[in-house]
Design an enzyme around this catalytic site. Sequence first.
Site, PDB file in Angstrom:
ATOM      1  N   ASP A 160       0.799  -1.228   0.000  1.00 48.47           N
ATOM      2  CA  ASP A 160       0.000   0.000   0.000  1.00 48.47           C
ATOM      3  C   ASP A 160       0.830   1.276   0.000  1.00 48.47           C
ATOM      4  OD1 ASP A 160       0.694  -1.007   2.590  1.00 48.47           O
ATOM      5  OD2 ASP A 160      -0.626   0.457   3.524  1.00 48.47           O
ATOM      6  N   GLU A 190      -0.769  -2.045   5.092  1.00 49.50           N
ATOM      7  CA  GLU A 190       0.069  -2.030   6.299  1.00 49.50           C
ATOM      8  C   GLU A 190      -0.088  -0.705   7.043  1.00 49.50           C
ATOM      9  OE1 GLU A 190       2.636  -1.464   9.246  1.00 49.50           O
ATOM     10  OE2 GLU A 190       2.997  -0.274   7.453  1.00 49.50           O
TER      11      GLU A 190
HETATM   12 ZN    ZN Z   1       4.961   3.791   6.678  1.00 45.75          ZN
HETATM   13 ZN    ZN Z   2       6.212   1.093   5.829  1.00 44.34          ZN
END
Ligand code: ZN
Ligand code: ZN
Length: 396
Positions: free
Chosen positions: A84, A142
């Site tokens: 991401d 994440e």
């Molecule tokens: Zn980050």
């Molecule tokens: Zn990261």
Amino acid sequence: MQESVTNLSQKYFNKIVELRHTIHMYPELEFEEYNTGNLVCEIFDKAGIAYERNIAKTGIIALIEGRKKTQRKKQCVLLRADMDALPVQEETGLSYASKRAGKMHACGHDGHTAGLVGAALILNDLRDHIEGCVKLMFQPAEEGSGGAKPMIEAGVLENPRVDAVFGCHLWGPLLENTAQICSGELMAGVDVFELEFQGRGGHGAHPHTTIDPIVMAAKFISDVQCVISRSLKPVDAGVITIGKIQAGTTFNIIPQNAFLQGTVRYLNEENQKLLQNSIENIAKAIAMQFGGKFKLEYKKEYPPLINDEKMANIARKAFAKLIGNENIITQAKPDMGAEDFAFLTQAKQGAYVFLGISKDLNNPTLHHSSTFCWNDENLKLLMQGYTLMALEFLHS
Ligand SMILES: [Zn+2]
Ligand SMILES: [Zn+2]
């Protein structure tokens, strides 16, 4: 074997750089990583690497099965990358800068994804020499709500059952060609809370007829500081931060409610309980003292990230072959940031590696900034590092 890994990383380097640049140009935020996934799967299709996709929305699991015969029990190792990007407007001026307004790979996850694809291609070419199997996990989100946990819940650690997990983060606080591989506490567990003090509104000139939620909130903010300074062991690390406060409309009205939002950080479960209980007790005592009420919504997000000592040693051995023992930092204080790789090390023995990308520590590369950038050359080390950690685990 290491020579083959180095040669194969040369062979695939240009392809992986091109992949990184394409991912970088078209960044996708959490749980939207469909095109990033398409790019990864296109390469796997061509290479004949088996995979399953759309796990926890956009996650991918690829599997490389070794063909080397062995008398030993076959093991399975998982390597993980996150895919991401962040809601940041890029200002690097790079030729491959983001083409999407307000979105940018400002944490290096474009590199993690490309680097792990590189490792997959290398491992796939080395199948005949590998005992056991390697799972490659490409996870969404994440940075935000976390993609690791839903992927684990979807069963990615089973069929075949994973014995160990390894991950890497390209890391601005370290110099290029150095790595930090510590054992034990690495990054913090993180909780979030929302607290509402409920009072009785009224005229600002007649506070005695009201129950003032702003004063309750102010007292809470001040009292809660003592948890870290007085209740937590002085040698332990913990954080309570109130990041948001909202109450009232104008100067002469005492409002009905006051809202607070905060985050809590800790390195072990014992301290988690201490911090959560203290927050609840302080809120309760203040509400009682003023004759008001409170509503607390407390949520655990990520657990602390703990590196297993044996697995950290395996990661050190792998990276020592690439950069030498002298360039591996093995002792460092934990960081109170969080990382959802922690769900993997909570479920299986594992290690998380920080790999340097800065050229000058007086002017380090800053994650999440609009000028975040790093040299493609680091991808070579990343793809070889991922590969060697897997081989070191399977063959040791
Ligand atoms: Zn980050
Ligand atoms: Zn990261």
